[in-house]
Design a protein around this motif. Structure first.
Motif, short mmCIF file in Angstrom:
data_model
loop_
_atom_site.label_atom_id
_atom_site.label_comp_id
_atom_site.label_asym_id
_atom_site.label_seq_id
_atom_site.Cartn_x
_atom_site.Cartn_y
_atom_site.Cartn_z
N ILE A 145 -83.14 -20.70 7.11
CA ILE A 145 -83.77 -19.56 8.04
C ILE A 145 -84.58 -18.58 7.15
O ILE A 145 -85.62 -18.53 7.70
N THR A 146 -83.99 -18.46 6.07
CA THR A 146 -84.86 -17.44 5.20
C THR A 146 -86.20 -18.17 4.63
O THR A 146 -87.10 -17.44 4.53
N GLU A 154 -87.91 -13.81 -0.81
CA GLU A 154 -87.63 -14.68 -1.87
C GLU A 154 -86.53 -14.32 -2.69
O GLU A 154 -85.82 -15.19 -3.39
N TYR A 155 -86.38 -12.88 -2.79
CA TYR A 155 -84.90 -12.51 -3.70
C TYR A 155 -84.00 -13.17 -3.06
O TYR A 155 -82.80 -13.43 -3.79
N TYR A 176 -79.22 -16.77 -2.86
CA TYR A 176 -78.26 -17.87 -1.89
C TYR A 176 -78.34 -19.31 -2.82
O TYR A 176 -77.23 -19.80 -2.66
N MET A 177 -79.36 -19.46 -3.55
CA MET A 177 -79.20 -20.69 -4.57
C MET A 177 -78.60 -20.58 -5.81
O MET A 177 -78.36 -21.38 -6.54
N ILE A 229 -86.30 -15.37 -9.83
CA ILE A 229 -86.84 -16.56 -10.10
C ILE A 229 -87.72 -17.16 -8.98
O ILE A 229 -88.74 -17.43 -9.25
N ILE A 230 -87.29 -17.16 -7.82
CA ILE A 230 -88.09 -17.77 -6.72
C ILE A 230 -89.24 -16.55 -6.37
O ILE A 230 -90.38 -17.17 -6.27
N PRO A 231 -88.90 -15.35 -6.50
CA PRO A 231 -90.44 -14.52 -6.47
C PRO A 231 -91.31 -14.79 -7.43
O PRO A 231 -92.64 -14.65 -7.01
N THR A 232 -90.72 -15.11 -8.56
CA THR A 232 -91.93 -15.19 -9.50
C THR A 232 -92.52 -16.41 -9.52
O THR A 232 -93.59 -16.45 -9.65
#
Length: 251
Positions: free
Chosen positions: A113-114, A183-184, A189-190, A196-199
């Motif tokens: 969902i996120t 993204e954060y 969650y991962m 990492i994901i926001p970058t």
């Protein structure tokens, strides 16, 4: 190259387009979350800048049966309940928990969902790029309304840049951490470092926006577009989250 020639009429159009599309981008981003939540069977609520989801299983037949079985014993200690009743309740509760999980499956649902919001935002951006690619021979000769629409769609990816800049500010000047931006949360969650994901999404947003602005938008419009879009986007965000969104939602 940017020619610093200001086009007042064009500026007025782009300014209001960015105000409008900042609002549209915010709402469609939340609809991305909602689409995934609905698919997974959750009840959802849309607000002006967020969404919420929950499981409504009050009408479930097994839940209603649990309530009916339990009601005669509500004022009796559970240990004194008849064994056959307790066994029946345990069997029903197991069925309900499997149907409405609050364990690893629920955590997976939270992640999906996120992810739905950023995916919707970037998908809109890629659709805009696709339109520009398919019309590349035409817009190279003359930009039409559909081409400007595709440009604005492709720049939905600027949301990823804005989110990163905003959170970086809070991190540097307010020493905050454990941010709630999508993204954060996805990173956490991962099991990754929360940056990492926001970058990654920042780099995607920068690549798309720089390509569109400096390679596709005709040079005579470029300076006016950047200036008007920046002011319109910031003002649109401030207006929507400052007062307009709440007012319209409560009408």
């Amino acid at each position: 190259m940017v020619r610093f020639k200001f086009l007042p009429r064009f500026s007025f159009i782009i300014f209001f387009c960015f105000i409008l599309f900042t609002v549209i981008g915010t709402l469609t981003h939340e609809i991305g979350h909602i689409a995934v939540a609905k698919y997974l069977g959750y009840e959802t609520t849309l607000s002006y800048g967020s969404m919420s989801y929950s499981q409504d299983f009050s009408q479930d037949e097994d839940v209603q049966e649990i309530k009916e079985i339990s009601e005669p014993y509500i004022n009796i200690d559970y240990e004194e309940w008849p064994e056959d009743v307790k066994l029946k309740l345990e069997a029903l509760e197991k069925i309900v928990m499997e149907r409405y999980p609050h364990n690893e499956t629920y955590k997976l649902h939270e992640l999906l969902i996120t992810i739905g919001g950023p995916v919707q935002t970037l998908l809109t951006s890629f659709i805009g790029l696709l339109i520009l690619f398919l019309r590349r021979k035409k817009w190279k000769e003359q930009f039409k309304v559909v081409d400007w629409l595709a440009v604005v769609m492709s720049l939905f990816s600027l949301r990823e840049v804005f989110n990163f800049v905003q959170v970086s500010y809070y991190s540097l000047f307010n020493s905050e951490s454990n941010f709630h931006a999508d993204e954060y949360r996805i990173s956490r969650y991962m099991g990754y470092n929360e940056w990492i994901i926001p970058t990654i999404t920042l780099l995607i947003g920068l690549l798309i926006s720089c390509y569109v602005i400096f390679k596709i938008i005709p040079i005579k419009y470029r300076f006016t577009f950047i200036l008007s879009g920046l002011i319109g986007g910031i003002l649109g965000f401030a207006m929507w989250f400052g007062f307009l969104g709440e007012v319209l939602v409560n009408l």
